[in-house]
Scaffold this motif. Sequence first.
Motif, PDB file in Angstrom:
ATOM      1  N   TRP A   8       4.534   9.677  -8.000  1.00  0.00           N
ATOM      2  CA  TRP A   8       3.632   9.443  -6.886  1.00  0.00           C
ATOM      3  C   TRP A   8       4.363   8.611  -5.839  1.00  0.00           C
ATOM      4  O   TRP A   8       5.380   7.990  -6.113  1.00  0.00           O
ATOM      5  N   PRO A  42      -8.255   4.541   6.152  1.00  0.00           N
ATOM      6  CA  PRO A  42      -8.634   4.644   4.737  1.00  0.00           C
ATOM      7  C   PRO A  42      -7.405   4.774   3.822  1.00  0.00           C
ATOM      8  O   PRO A  42      -6.789   5.820   3.728  1.00  0.00           O
ATOM      9  N   VAL A  43      -7.041   3.686   3.208  1.00  0.00           N
ATOM     10  CA  VAL A  43      -5.922   3.673   2.265  1.00  0.00           C
ATOM     11  C   VAL A  43      -6.379   3.028   0.966  1.00  0.00           C
ATOM     12  O   VAL A  43      -7.374   2.304   0.927  1.00  0.00           O
ATOM     13  N   GLU A  44      -5.651   3.299  -0.086  1.00  0.00           N
ATOM     14  CA  GLU A  44      -5.904   2.636  -1.370  1.00  0.00           C
ATOM     15  C   GLU A  44      -4.812   1.596  -1.568  1.00  0.00           C
ATOM     16  O   GLU A  44      -3.620   1.926  -1.582  1.00  0.00           O
ATOM     17  N   ILE A  45      -5.210   0.346  -1.688  1.00  0.00           N
ATOM     18  CA  ILE A  45      -4.246  -0.734  -1.874  1.00  0.00           C
ATOM     19  C   ILE A  45      -3.854  -0.792  -3.345  1.00  0.00           C
ATOM     20  O   ILE A  45      -4.701  -0.869  -4.231  1.00  0.00           O
ATOM     21  N   GLN A  46      -2.562  -0.747  -3.578  1.00  0.00           N
ATOM     22  CA  GLN A  46      -2.019  -0.832  -4.936  1.00  0.00           C
ATOM     23  C   GLN A  46      -1.764  -2.293  -5.323  1.00  0.00           C
ATOM     24  O   GLN A  46      -2.087  -2.713  -6.419  1.00  0.00           O
ATOM     25  N   ASP A  47      -1.189  -3.058  -4.374  1.00  0.00           N
ATOM     26  CA  ASP A  47      -0.828  -4.439  -4.693  1.00  0.00           C
ATOM     27  C   ASP A  47      -0.536  -5.189  -3.396  1.00  0.00           C
ATOM     28  O   ASP A  47      -0.155  -4.583  -2.395  1.00  0.00           O
ATOM     29  N   PHE A  67       0.620   0.503  -0.840  1.00  0.00           N
ATOM     30  CA  PHE A  67      -0.594   1.285  -0.666  1.00  0.00           C
ATOM     31  C   PHE A  67      -0.320   2.778  -0.778  1.00  0.00           C
ATOM     32  O   PHE A  67       0.831   3.222  -0.757  1.00  0.00           O
ATOM     33  N   HIS A  68      -1.421   3.539  -0.920  1.00  0.00           N
ATOM     34  CA  HIS A  68      -1.384   5.000  -0.966  1.00  0.00           C
ATOM     35  C   HIS A  68      -2.259   5.543   0.167  1.00  0.00           C
ATOM     36  O   HIS A  68      -3.352   5.019   0.408  1.00  0.00           O
ATOM     37  N   PRO A  70      -4.531   8.801   1.621  1.00  0.00           N
ATOM     38  CA  PRO A  70      -5.309   9.837   0.956  1.00  0.00           C
ATOM     39  C   PRO A  70      -4.501  11.109   0.651  1.00  0.00           C
ATOM     40  O   PRO A  70      -4.648  11.705  -0.415  1.00  0.00           O
ATOM     41  N   ASP A  72      -1.484  11.325  -0.184  1.00  0.00           N
ATOM     42  CA  ASP A  72      -0.458  11.108  -1.206  1.00  0.00           C
ATOM     43  C   ASP A  72      -0.921  11.619  -2.578  1.00  0.00           C
ATOM     44  O   ASP A  72      -0.119  11.734  -3.496  1.00  0.00           O
TER      45      ASP A  72
END
Length: 73
Positions: A8, A42-47, A67-68, A70, A72
């Motif tokens: 990923w 709109p992102v997804e935070i990983q750390d 972050f990721h 959408p 990805d």
Amino acid sequence: MTEPQKHWTVRHFSQANPAGPGRDSVPALLRRLADSIEALGPVEIQDVVIQSETTPDGLWRSGTVYFHLPEDG
């Protein structure tokens, strides 16, 4: 059942407080990082990692956001 992803993409950016007074301010750094995260949409935070570098003038704070997007997956 779906197979777990083998690979990923994790994107990242880093920011630091500006040089000078306030370079050690954690609240200022968190506000700066939060503004940049909001600007991404709109992102997804990983750390989120906060670092402190010791300089001749004292601590200098910086942060890295992983972050990721959408698309990805």
